[in-house]
Design a protein around this motif. Structure first.
Motif, short mmCIF file in Angstrom:
data_model
loop_
_atom_site.label_atom_id
_atom_site.label_comp_id
_atom_site.label_asym_id
_atom_site.label_seq_id
_atom_site.Cartn_x
_atom_site.Cartn_y
_atom_site.Cartn_z
N ILE A 156 11.57 -4.71 -13.47
CA ILE A 156 10.65 -5.80 -13.82
C ILE A 156 9.27 -5.56 -13.26
CG2 ILE A 156 10.19 -8.27 -13.51
CD1 ILE A 156 13.28 -8.58 -13.27
N SER A 157 9.22 -5.15 -12.01
CA SER A 157 7.95 -5.10 -11.28
C SER A 157 7.16 -3.84 -11.52
CB SER A 157 8.21 -5.24 -9.77
OG SER A 157 8.89 -6.43 -9.50
N GLY A 158 7.83 -2.78 -11.98
CA GLY A 158 7.11 -1.53 -12.13
C GLY A 158 6.90 -0.88 -10.77
N PRO A 159 5.82 -0.11 -10.60
CA PRO A 159 5.59 0.59 -9.33
C PRO A 159 5.57 -0.37 -8.15
CG PRO A 159 4.08 1.37 -11.02
CD PRO A 159 4.78 0.18 -11.59
N SER A 160 6.14 0.07 -7.02
CA SER A 160 6.27 -0.81 -5.87
C SER A 160 5.04 -0.84 -5.00
CB SER A 160 7.48 -0.39 -5.02
OG SER A 160 7.31 0.93 -4.55
N VAL A 161 4.07 0.03 -5.24
CA VAL A 161 2.88 0.07 -4.40
C VAL A 161 1.63 -0.18 -5.23
CG1 VAL A 161 3.89 1.64 -2.72
CG2 VAL A 161 2.64 2.58 -4.65
N ALA A 162 0.62 -0.71 -4.59
CA ALA A 162 -0.67 -0.91 -5.24
C ALA A 162 -1.52 0.35 -5.03
CB ALA A 162 -1.36 -2.14 -4.67
N ASP A 163 -2.71 0.36 -5.57
CA ASP A 163 -3.60 1.52 -5.46
C ASP A 163 -4.37 1.45 -4.16
OD1 ASP A 163 -4.92 3.82 -6.11
OD2 ASP A 163 -6.43 2.83 -7.36
N ILE A 164 -3.62 1.42 -3.06
CA ILE A 164 -4.20 1.35 -1.72
C ILE A 164 -3.45 2.34 -0.84
CG2 ILE A 164 -4.64 -0.13 0.29
CD1 ILE A 164 -4.43 -2.53 -1.57
N THR A 165 -4.15 3.04 0.03
CA THR A 165 -3.52 3.98 0.94
C THR A 165 -3.66 3.47 2.38
OG1 THR A 165 -5.52 5.29 1.33
CG2 THR A 165 -4.20 5.85 -0.62
N GLU A 166 -2.96 4.12 3.28
CA GLU A 166 -3.06 3.74 4.69
C GLU A 166 -4.49 3.88 5.20
OE1 GLU A 166 -0.27 5.65 7.26
OE2 GLU A 166 1.50 4.95 6.15
N ASP A 167 -5.21 4.87 4.69
CA ASP A 167 -6.60 5.06 5.13
C ASP A 167 -7.47 3.86 4.76
OD1 ASP A 167 -5.97 7.54 6.15
OD2 ASP A 167 -6.66 8.65 4.39
N ASP A 168 -7.15 3.19 3.66
CA ASP A 168 -7.94 2.03 3.23
C ASP A 168 -7.83 0.87 4.19
OD1 ASP A 168 -8.90 3.20 0.84
OD2 ASP A 168 -7.03 2.70 -0.19
N PHE B 89 0.84 -1.18 0.00
CA PHE B 89 0.00 0.00 0.00
C PHE B 89 0.89 1.25 0.00
CE2 PHE B 89 0.74 -1.30 4.35
CZ PHE B 89 1.14 -0.13 4.97
N GLU B 90 0.28 2.39 -0.23
CA GLU B 90 1.03 3.65 -0.29
C GLU B 90 1.31 4.12 1.13
OE1 GLU B 90 0.63 8.15 -2.17
OE2 GLU B 90 -0.84 6.60 -2.68
N SER B 91 2.49 3.84 1.62
CA SER B 91 2.84 4.18 3.00
C SER B 91 3.37 5.61 3.09
CB SER B 91 3.90 3.20 3.52
OG SER B 91 5.03 3.19 2.67
N THR B 92 3.45 6.11 4.31
CA THR B 92 3.90 7.48 4.54
C THR B 92 4.87 7.50 5.72
OG1 THR B 92 2.04 7.92 6.05
CG2 THR B 92 1.72 8.44 3.70
N GLY B 93 5.50 8.63 5.92
CA GLY B 93 6.32 8.84 7.10
C GLY B 93 7.50 7.90 7.23
N ALA B 94 7.76 7.49 8.47
CA ALA B 94 8.92 6.65 8.76
C ALA B 94 8.87 5.32 8.02
CB ALA B 94 9.01 6.41 10.27
N LEU B 95 7.67 4.75 7.86
CA LEU B 95 7.56 3.48 7.14
C LEU B 95 7.98 3.64 5.68
CD1 LEU B 95 6.76 0.54 6.83
CD2 LEU B 95 4.38 1.26 6.58
N ALA B 96 7.54 4.69 5.03
CA ALA B 96 7.92 4.92 3.64
C ALA B 96 9.42 5.12 3.50
CB ALA B 96 7.16 6.12 3.09
N GLU B 97 10.02 5.85 4.43
CA GLU B 97 11.46 6.08 4.39
C GLU B 97 12.24 4.78 4.57
OE1 GLU B 97 12.31 8.99 7.34
OE2 GLU B 97 11.14 10.58 6.35
N ARG B 98 11.79 3.97 5.50
CA ARG B 98 12.47 2.69 5.75
C ARG B 98 12.32 1.76 4.55
NH1 ARG B 98 16.03 -0.58 6.48
NH2 ARG B 98 15.84 -2.32 7.94
N GLN B 99 11.16 1.72 3.94
CA GLN B 99 10.95 0.87 2.76
C GLN B 99 11.85 1.30 1.61
OE1 GLN B 99 6.64 1.40 2.63
NE2 GLN B 99 6.38 -0.80 2.92
N GLU B 100 12.06 2.58 1.45
CA GLU B 100 12.94 3.05 0.39
C GLU B 100 14.38 2.65 0.66
OE1 GLU B 100 14.23 4.90 -3.14
OE2 GLU B 100 12.33 4.07 -2.44
N GLU B 101 14.80 2.68 1.91
CA GLU B 101 16.13 2.21 2.28
C GLU B 101 16.32 0.74 1.91
OE1 GLU B 101 16.58 2.82 6.43
OE2 GLU B 101 16.78 5.00 6.31
#
Length: 269
Positions: A186-198, A122-134
Motif C-alpha cells: 500500500i505504502s510503496g517505498p518505506s523511506v523518503a528522499d532524505i539521507t542521514e546527512d540531511d 529517511f534513508e538510514s544505514t548500518g545497524a539502524l537500517a538492519e533493525r528497521q528491516e527486521e
C-alpha cells in the motif's frame, strides 16, 4: 468545509484557536478526525492546524499524482495558504515523512519538531537500517489493530479500539488492507528522499516520543534515530503502543505541551 486548492488537489484542513501555530500531521491509520483530543486541548493556547494528507480522509488525490512524494510540498503550500510563516510540527508515524521532510527543506520555518512514534523515514544505514528491516518483516502482515494499538489498550478499551478502526476506515489505505494487501504494498517505498546527512539541517529542538510496546517503531529504533539529530531528545512511555496520542491522550498532550513551553513557544499552563 475548509479546503485549500494546492498542488492540483483540494486539501482539507481545520484551523482552531489562536496563538503560535502548531501543525498535527496524522499517520497512515489516521486522518484529521483522529486528533480530536489534541485539537480541543492545544487550541486553548495555540492555533492548531490539522489536515488530511492527500489520499486520506477527504483530501482526495488525483490520477497521475506523485502521491506521498508530494506531502512536503503540500504542507508548505498549506502554510502559505494560511499565511503561517513559522510553526511547530507534531508528527505521528507516517506524518514524520511530511514533517521531517519539511524541516529539512525549510528549517527556518520550523520552531520545534515532535516525532511521535516515527523516525521520519529517511534513508538510514548500518545497524539502524538492519533493525528497521527486521521490524518491517515482523509487522508487515499484522492486522491493523495489532500494529498500532498495544495489547493492553485493546483489552481494556475495546470501544475506543473500534472507534480507531472506524476513523481509519475512511482512508483508502485501510480499505486496501481489508482487501488483503500488506502495508508495504500500500505504502510503496518505506523511506523518503532524505539521507542521514540531511539531518544536520534539522537544528531546531526535536523531541522523540515513543511507546514501550510499540511494535512498528520500537524504543531501540527511536533511540538510534534520536542520536543522529543535532538537537534531539527521547521520551519513552511505559505500557503504550504506537498510537500514544490515542491510547494515552492526557500523557501525550502533557509531554508535547511541556516540550513546546520549554522551547519558549506559547505560555499556556
Amino acid at each position: 468545509m475548509p479546503f485549500a486548492k494546492i498542488n492540483g488537489i483540494d486539501l482539507f484542513y481545520e484551523s482552531t484557536g489562536t496563538g503560535p501555530a502548531v501543525v498535527l500531521a496524522h499517520g497512515v491509520g489516521g486522518n484529521h478526525a483522529i486528533w480530536w483530543r489534541q485539537v480541543k486541548y492545544f487550541s486553548q493556547w495555540y492555533r492548531v492546524i490539522n489536515f488530511d494528507h492527500r489520499g486520506f480522509g477527504i483530501s482526495h488525490d488525483i490520477e497521475g499524482s506523485p502521491g506521498r512524494a508530494a506531502f512536503v510540498d503540500d504542507l508548505e503550500a498549506l502554510l502559505d495558504h494560511l499565511e503561517i510563516e513559522k510553526a511547530s510540527l507534531v508528527a505521528q508515524s507516517m506524518g514524520g515523512r511530511t514533517c521531517l521532510g519539511f524541516a529539512v527543506k525549510r528549517p527556518e520555518r520550523v520552531q520545534a519538531l515532535v516525532m511521535a512514534a516515527t523516525t521520519g523515514f529517511f534513508e538510514s544505514t548500518g545497524a539502524l537500517a538492519e533493525r528497521q528491516e527486521e521490524v518491517r518483516k515482523a509487522t508487515d502482515a499484522m492486522a491493523q489493530a495489532e500494529r498500532v494499538l498495544s495489547p493492553s489498550f485493546r483489552q481494556r478499551d475495546p470501544v475506543s479500539t473500534e472507534l480507531y478502526l472506524k476513523i481509519s476506515g475512511f482512508n483508502p489505505s485501510t480499505q486496501a488492507r481489508l482487501r488483503g494487501l500488506t502495508m508495504s504494498q500500500i505504502s510503496g517505498p518505506s523511506v523518503a528522499d532524505i539521507t542521514e546527512d540531511d539531518l544536520a539541517r534539522v537544528t531546531m529542538p526535536v523531541r522523540f516520543i515513543g511507546g514501550e510496546d510499540d511494535v512498528l517503531q520500537p524504543p531501540d529504533v527511536l533511540e538510534m534515530t534520536c542520536g543522529l539529530f543535532p538537537n534531539a531528545s527521547l521520551i519513552e512511555v511505559p505500557q503504550c503502543g504506537h498510537s500514544m496520542y490515542f491510547e494515552m491522550p492526557d500523557v501525550f498532550n502533557f509531554l508535547v505541551h511541556r516540550f513546546l513551553k520549554d522551547c519558549g513557544i506559547g505560555n499556556g499552563e
